[in-house]
Design a protein around this motif. Structure first.
Motif, PDB file in Angstrom:
ATOM      1  N   SER A 182       0.803  -1.229   0.000  1.00  0.00           N
ATOM      2  CA  SER A 182       0.000   0.000   0.000  1.00  0.00           C
ATOM      3  C   SER A 182       0.830   1.270   0.000  1.00  0.00           C
ATOM      4  O   SER A 182       0.323   2.339   0.304  1.00  0.00           O
ATOM      5  CB  SER A 182      -0.934   0.008   1.213  1.00  0.00           C
ATOM      6  N   ASP A 184       2.032   2.800  -2.446  1.00  0.00           N
ATOM      7  CA  ASP A 184       1.985   3.488  -3.732  1.00  0.00           C
ATOM      8  C   ASP A 184       1.622   4.959  -3.577  1.00  0.00           C
ATOM      9  O   ASP A 184       0.862   5.344  -2.682  1.00  0.00           O
ATOM     10  CB  ASP A 184       0.946   2.812  -4.628  1.00  0.00           C
ATOM     11  N   GLY A 186      -0.312   6.477  -5.284  1.00  0.00           N
ATOM     12  CA  GLY A 186      -1.715   6.673  -5.617  1.00  0.00           C
ATOM     13  C   GLY A 186      -2.592   6.940  -4.408  1.00  0.00           C
ATOM     14  O   GLY A 186      -3.467   7.809  -4.446  1.00  0.00           O
ATOM     15  N   HIS A 187      -2.347   6.227  -3.336  1.00  0.00           N
ATOM     16  CA  HIS A 187      -3.277   6.345  -2.208  1.00  0.00           C
ATOM     17  C   HIS A 187      -3.061   7.631  -1.415  1.00  0.00           C
ATOM     18  O   HIS A 187      -3.920   8.018  -0.631  1.00  0.00           O
ATOM     19  CB  HIS A 187      -3.121   5.132  -1.283  1.00  0.00           C
ATOM     20  N   HIS A 206      -3.793  13.205  -9.574  1.00  0.00           N
ATOM     21  CA  HIS A 206      -3.289  11.852  -9.783  1.00  0.00           C
ATOM     22  C   HIS A 206      -1.939  11.924 -10.468  1.00  0.00           C
ATOM     23  O   HIS A 206      -1.538  12.973 -10.979  1.00  0.00           O
ATOM     24  CB  HIS A 206      -4.278  11.022 -10.604  1.00  0.00           C
ATOM     25  N   PRO A 359      -4.095  -9.896  -4.206  1.00  0.00           N
ATOM     26  CA  PRO A 359      -4.151  -8.523  -4.710  1.00  0.00           C
ATOM     27  C   PRO A 359      -4.811  -8.559  -6.086  1.00  0.00           C
ATOM     28  O   PRO A 359      -4.388  -9.309  -6.962  1.00  0.00           O
ATOM     29  CB  PRO A 359      -2.691  -8.108  -4.811  1.00  0.00           C
ATOM     30  N   THR A 360      -5.859  -7.807  -6.263  1.00  0.00           N
ATOM     31  CA  THR A 360      -6.607  -7.846  -7.510  1.00  0.00           C
ATOM     32  C   THR A 360      -6.140  -6.701  -8.404  1.00  0.00           C
ATOM     33  O   THR A 360      -6.453  -5.553  -8.124  1.00  0.00           O
ATOM     34  CB  THR A 360      -8.110  -7.679  -7.217  1.00  0.00           C
ATOM     35  N   LEU A 362      -6.512  -4.235 -11.016  1.00  0.00           N
ATOM     36  CA  LEU A 362      -7.715  -3.805 -11.702  1.00  0.00           C
ATOM     37  C   LEU A 362      -7.553  -2.474 -12.411  1.00  0.00           C
ATOM     38  O   LEU A 362      -8.250  -2.172 -13.359  1.00  0.00           O
ATOM     39  CB  LEU A 362      -8.865  -3.691 -10.710  1.00  0.00           C
ATOM     40  N   TYR A 363      -6.633  -1.658 -11.940  1.00  0.00           N
ATOM     41  CA  TYR A 363      -6.462  -0.365 -12.594  1.00  0.00           C
ATOM     42  C   TYR A 363      -4.976  -0.025 -12.615  1.00  0.00           C
ATOM     43  O   TYR A 363      -4.161  -0.739 -12.023  1.00  0.00           O
ATOM     44  CB  TYR A 363      -7.365   0.691 -11.969  1.00  0.00           C
ATOM     45  N   ARG A 364      -4.588   1.017 -13.281  1.00  0.00           N
ATOM     46  CA  ARG A 364      -3.182   1.229 -13.587  1.00  0.00           C
ATOM     47  C   ARG A 364      -2.256   1.331 -12.380  1.00  0.00           C
ATOM     48  O   ARG A 364      -1.174   0.731 -12.384  1.00  0.00           O
ATOM     49  CB  ARG A 364      -3.055   2.435 -14.516  1.00  0.00           C
ATOM     50  N   PRO A 365      -2.620   2.067 -11.309  1.00  0.00           N
ATOM     51  CA  PRO A 365      -1.677   2.145 -10.185  1.00  0.00           C
ATOM     52  C   PRO A 365      -1.402   0.794  -9.499  1.00  0.00           C
ATOM     53  O   PRO A 365      -0.463   0.684  -8.712  1.00  0.00           O
ATOM     54  CB  PRO A 365      -2.363   3.122  -9.217  1.00  0.00           C
ATOM     55  N   ASP A 366      -2.201  -0.236  -9.809  1.00  0.00           N
ATOM     56  CA  ASP A 366      -1.922  -1.547  -9.220  1.00  0.00           C
ATOM     57  C   ASP A 366      -0.638  -2.149  -9.773  1.00  0.00           C
ATOM     58  O   ASP A 366      -0.216  -3.220  -9.312  1.00  0.00           O
ATOM     59  CB  ASP A 366      -3.111  -2.489  -9.452  1.00  0.00           C
ATOM     60  N   PRO A 369       1.812  -2.668  -6.484  1.00  0.00           N
ATOM     61  CA  PRO A 369       1.849  -3.924  -5.716  1.00  0.00           C
ATOM     62  C   PRO A 369       2.271  -5.123  -6.566  1.00  0.00           C
ATOM     63  O   PRO A 369       2.986  -6.003  -6.077  1.00  0.00           O
ATOM     64  CB  PRO A 369       0.409  -4.069  -5.191  1.00  0.00           C
TER      65      PRO A 369
ATOM     66  N   HIS C  74     -11.962  -3.288  -5.001  1.00  0.00           N
ATOM     67  CA  HIS C  74     -10.542  -3.175  -5.313  1.00  0.00           C
ATOM     68  C   HIS C  74      -9.683  -3.894  -4.278  1.00  0.00           C
ATOM     69  O   HIS C  74      -9.135  -4.949  -4.550  1.00  0.00           O
ATOM     70  CB  HIS C  74     -10.172  -1.686  -5.422  1.00  0.00           C
ATOM     71  N   ARG C  75      -9.620  -3.346  -3.067  1.00  0.00           N
ATOM     72  CA  ARG C  75      -8.750  -3.933  -2.052  1.00  0.00           C
ATOM     73  C   ARG C  75      -9.504  -4.296  -0.772  1.00  0.00           C
ATOM     74  O   ARG C  75      -8.901  -4.591   0.261  1.00  0.00           O
ATOM     75  CB  ARG C  75      -7.620  -2.948  -1.698  1.00  0.00           C
ATOM     76  N   PHE C  96      -9.627   4.693   0.221  1.00  0.00           N
ATOM     77  CA  PHE C  96      -8.275   4.187  -0.002  1.00  0.00           C
ATOM     78  C   PHE C  96      -7.692   4.739  -1.318  1.00  0.00           C
ATOM     79  O   PHE C  96      -6.656   5.426  -1.319  1.00  0.00           O
ATOM     80  CB  PHE C  96      -8.320   2.665  -0.012  1.00  0.00           C
ATOM     81  N   HIS C  97      -8.339   4.476  -2.434  1.00  0.00           N
ATOM     82  CA  HIS C  97      -7.811   4.925  -3.722  1.00  0.00           C
ATOM     83  C   HIS C  97      -8.833   5.704  -4.543  1.00  0.00           C
ATOM     84  O   HIS C  97      -8.643   5.921  -5.732  1.00  0.00           O
ATOM     85  CB  HIS C  97      -7.330   3.730  -4.550  1.00  0.00           C
ATOM     86  N   TRP C  99     -11.903   5.002  -5.618  1.00  0.00           N
ATOM     87  CA  TRP C  99     -12.883   4.412  -6.526  1.00  0.00           C
ATOM     88  C   TRP C  99     -14.265   4.914  -6.102  1.00  0.00           C
ATOM     89  O   TRP C  99     -14.649   4.798  -4.938  1.00  0.00           O
ATOM     90  CB  TRP C  99     -12.839   2.883  -6.466  1.00  0.00           C
ATOM     91  N   LEU C 112     -10.390   7.988  -8.743  1.00  0.00           N
ATOM     92  CA  LEU C 112      -9.768   9.307  -8.615  1.00  0.00           C
ATOM     93  C   LEU C 112      -8.250   9.282  -8.693  1.00  0.00           C
ATOM     94  O   LEU C 112      -7.636  10.229  -9.172  1.00  0.00           O
ATOM     95  CB  LEU C 112     -10.217   9.974  -7.318  1.00  0.00           C
ATOM     96  N   THR C 113      -7.629   8.246  -8.228  1.00  0.00           N
ATOM     97  CA  THR C 113      -6.169   8.212  -8.222  1.00  0.00           C
ATOM     98  C   THR C 113      -5.597   7.752  -9.555  1.00  0.00           C
ATOM     99  O   THR C 113      -4.386   7.582  -9.687  1.00  0.00           O
ATOM    100  CB  THR C 113      -5.662   7.282  -7.107  1.00  0.00           C
ATOM    101  N   ASP C 114      -6.465   7.563 -10.535  1.00  0.00           N
ATOM    102  CA  ASP C 114      -6.006   7.101 -11.849  1.00  0.00           C
ATOM    103  C   ASP C 114      -6.449   8.046 -12.965  1.00  0.00           C
ATOM    104  O   ASP C 114      -6.202   7.789 -14.145  1.00  0.00           O
ATOM    105  CB  ASP C 114      -6.535   5.691 -12.099  1.00  0.00           C
ATOM    106  N   SER C 118      -9.445   6.527 -16.519  1.00  0.00           N
ATOM    107  CA  SER C 118      -9.115   5.218 -15.957  1.00  0.00           C
ATOM    108  C   SER C 118      -9.952   4.132 -16.619  1.00  0.00           C
ATOM    109  O   SER C 118     -11.167   4.243 -16.734  1.00  0.00           O
ATOM    110  CB  SER C 118      -9.375   5.210 -14.456  1.00  0.00           C
ATOM    111  N   VAL C 120     -10.902   1.481 -15.541  1.00  0.00           N
ATOM    112  CA  VAL C 120     -11.756   0.718 -14.625  1.00  0.00           C
ATOM    113  C   VAL C 120     -13.190   1.252 -14.614  1.00  0.00           C
ATOM    114  O   VAL C 120     -14.132   0.555 -14.241  1.00  0.00           O
ATOM    115  CB  VAL C 120     -11.134   0.712 -13.206  1.00  0.00           C
TER     116      VAL C 120
END
Lengths: 387, 387, 387
Positions: A182, A184, A186-187, A206, A359-360, A362-366, A369, C74-75, C96-97, C99, C112-114, C118, C120
């Motif tokens: 966590s 990143d 992004g958060h 962002h 960890p799923t 799902l979007y670019r900042p992932d 992780p 997401h998480r 968290f991120h 969404w 929002l963080t993407d 995005s 997603v």
């Protein structure tokens, strides 16, 4: 292909899925140096901790701090309840029946309730953990064989002679990996924006072209780190049907030192094994901040925070210490970082409901992780559960 | 031998290992009299306890204290919430639907919410436990068939007419067996040496030629006990490279009455089934002390302590009582014995981590737990789990 | 028949036993409207609840209260920690991120963080739960498909325009089914007789010719209910060898309004799916009382109590409210009903010890739980565990 073969393949697949080092590292990666506690916390009476699933008693003899398994091989009594029966020697006696161990190598050197000729002497050994004391912190080698040099695992900038290190530790609920995943960028502006200490900071919307990179050298802080690289920051973004975000706030005027380096470290966030996050310009501009996630067990870890400062003279050294105790420690490393704890708790609880760590992406900042997990899988020395 | 046979043998071996009565007695040995609680603790409103895994309601009717299963056979409501709906009779009515039981034999004699002609009357029975009241203590027979005479299970010296008995009980975490295994003379001078009440006592180093013996008669305290026999005490011992132990302390001058008997009992420590330790000259010279480990479940038990005194006249009787309440009870039976609790906790936790109960015989004083386990395996009436 | 067949039959038998809808409804029956909480408890900041095993975040946007799964896809972060990042829209953003989800349909409308582009957005959805607000209560549809009309599940008398509804809720330990099975008239005069609020009430001994009946219409309260029918009350009964019961008490003189109807409802107690008990003349003569057992998980449920009053004018409306807050709420719905909680706890604990839910039909009033279970098995829409 017949049914049996199908089944076997299925099982193999599941096996493969569960057999990455990272999957097995529920209780951490072994064969690393970890920060355990402050030098001043350990005295002649032992102190008990659990690290990577191992109960450990830390105890001081003279200037040296020792670490031994907190479980007498006889009846399981905690060595941390033990006594210093032979002052002046580096030994610790179990409180229950007086089995006495040499703290330097774990050898049983006496069994007090059985007399000097006890046949158990020299036959029994308690596990010891190598320790080092640097910068006011007791570091412990959580592995079986001979330890690597401390400098391989501890950031060079932290160990530098002119570095002032302040630290802080807490026990936190959750699996350590969710915290490691966590870090990143992004958060940051989402989760921490309404922290009190961020009240006047102007936030960005962002990161653009987010791309973590594994690098072997940045400043002289010792490789390798997974660092964040971006194509810049979007100050504000327009979401169709929703509005501009983040909103403009007159009281958010302070700019942040993105891009300025500290002793050659210019990336905001970077992570390395065995679970160590580095942030620059935190808790204050010009500082470097490190946090370790030292696993206790599946759902608890020690959140060990250390900040590095380079005061120019004794007065600025004193002021740094004062600010740390009065403000940065409680407000920044305390309340600010508490926000992360709730997220780690939720991810841990989700994994418990689902029965596995996942960890799923799902979007670019992932990418962050995922790259961290790939890096750990490729380079980690060993998972705690592997023996 | 083929694979299947190998496997079967392995399984049998494991079975055999786990099938000693002592291994099965996780929740105690059944078919024994146990001390439950003080007579004064039980009144017209029932009191709930769990003993050997059985929830039990103790309730007084006149001078008699009864014990019944604390679970109505109808819907499982606690009988300890029940009411005395027919004062003057020895009955107890369930609070939920008024099923009323004869406390003398457990027969259902009425179902109040269904009228006097309820078909359930005479068809349902609740389990009762035989009780006896002696020396201010309620004793309960934890077995199925007819009980043995109380005198078979309770020390004769405690039951003697001229004995003044004081008792005390606490619920303790841990498996009862670890406490029963820890009564050896070996741990005494190690674990209890720095107890406040031992401040002025001169301690010995260790016992010589330690040899537990199973004896059928000592004084008239009723057989059989596993008693400790030693070839004497070593006052101080020299440990090469470590020093003399225990160190001489000017404030430790009081000698202890080793060897002097109390009503024929001369051994310091002795243990007998179902888990009863006897110590002489405790909490004071001339007294006898008994402690029962009454299992609640796997990791909890009632620590029931009773001391026997023989005051010569009413004044000495009064002084004994006063000293007991003001000093011996809290300081000796309380704080002193709390030191054992931590050891039982640690051994219990170790067994939980390892998944099995395993006293590790490693040095000479371990003959004590091993002989006790052999004695229990040979003579115990039945383990609580066997039905 | 050979061994294998025997075994298969045995297994089938056990399967059949465990496969009734009621057995599976450990965490309740799904596809019903349930009362969740009071309208006033929900604001712009979400509130977390767990109902039928599902974590749910309730949040207000304007006059509308929404319910979404309290777990970001997401998480796994709790949506109840989320923020209202776009005031004026019916959205909720994960803390968290960032969404961001449309509360009306669960669609992810921003990350929002993407940034606004995005990938997603539009691809992810969070589960939403239909809600209705009536009589100050937020009702939630605990099912997957389109909900039935609210009027099918909520008593018509409660929803009537001239009804004043007061409610109260608590989290209670135990499985909801034991409470649902315990609404029989039989337990009333036994369990609740010594409640303080019943001090002056004259009690009866037992019901005669007890016979629950499933009825499709009583008043206009909406079918079907399992109602109690009796051949009358026995005022006092003589138990041979025990005495008369209940005893005459001079302070128990108040008669109770048995048989008088409230808006056509004349039965004292009645139960319906999904676990809703109706009592007439409670907490006061002329009122109707409903209680829902809203499952949280195996051994916890929300005890949701609502009473309906029909005040004739504004003054009587005010007095009703005052009495409710000062007396009926705490004393009748609080202390009185606490007596039931202990019974539910005991039955739950018994089921845990035995490993299965098992109402034991043993005497005549047990027709009530048995008929309720048969009714539920025949008509229930779906158990919570079935997906």
């Amino acid at each position: 292909m017949d049914d049996a073969a199908d089944k076997a393949n299925g099982a193999d697949g599941a096996q493969a899925l569960a057999s990455t080092p990272y999957d097995r590292a529920v209780a951490g990666f072994k064969n690393y140096w970890y920060p355990a506690l402050g030098e001043r916390e350990v005295g002649r009476h032992p102190k008990r901790m659990i690290l990577l699933g191992e109960p450990i008693a830390f105890v001081r003899r003279g200037r040296k701090v020792y670490a031994v398994q907190d479980e007498c091989p006889h009846r399981g009594a905690r060595m941390s309840l033990g006594k210093d029966e032979f002052p002046g020697t580096d030994t610790l006696a179990c409180r229950f029946h007086g089995w006495t161990f040499d703290l330097r190598n774990g050898a049983c050197v006496a069994a007090l309730t059985d007399g000097p000729d006890s046949p158990v002497v020299g036959k029994v050994r308690i596990r010891t953990f190598p320790t080092e004391q640097r910068k006011g912190i007791v570091w412990v080698w959580m592995g079986r064989g001979a330890p690597v040099p401390l400098e391989e695992d501890i950031p060079k900038l932290l160990l530098r002679e002119d570095t002032l290190v302040k630290h802080r530790r807490r026990v936190v609920y959750g699996n350590w990996r969710y915290h490691a995943e966590s870090g990143d960028g992004g958060h940051f502006q989402m989760l921490h924006r309404d922290s009190l200490v961020q009240l006047t900071n102007r936030f960005f919307a962002h990161l653009k072209d987010y791309a973590p990179v594994l690098t072997d050298e940045e400043g002289d802080d010792g490789p390798p780190y997974l660092v964040e690289r971006t194509g810049g920051l979007a100050r504000q973004a327009a979401y169709p049907g929703l509005g501009e975000w983040p909103p403009n706030r007159p009281w958010r005027f302070a700019s942040q030192p993105y891009g300025r380096s500290v002793h050659g470290v210019s990336t905001i966030a970077a992570v390395r094994l065995p679970g160590l996050l580095r942030i620059n310009h935190f808790p204050v501009v010009g500082a470097l901040y490190y946090e370790w996630y030292v696993p206790i067990r599946d759902d608890a870890y020690v959140y060990f925070q250390a900040s590095c400062h380079w005061p120019r003279n004794p007065l600025s050294r004193l002021i740094t210490r004062l600010k740390w105790h009065a403000y940065w420690g409680p407000m920044k490393m305390g309340r600010f970082n508490d926000q992360d704890k709730a997220m780690v708790r939720d991810s841990t609880d989700l994994a418990k409901r689902r029965g596995h760590h996942s960890p799923t992406p799902l979007y670019r900042p992932d990418r962050y992780p995922l790259d961290w997990i790939a890096y750990a899988n490729e380079r980690a020395r060993g998972a705690a559960r592997e023996g």
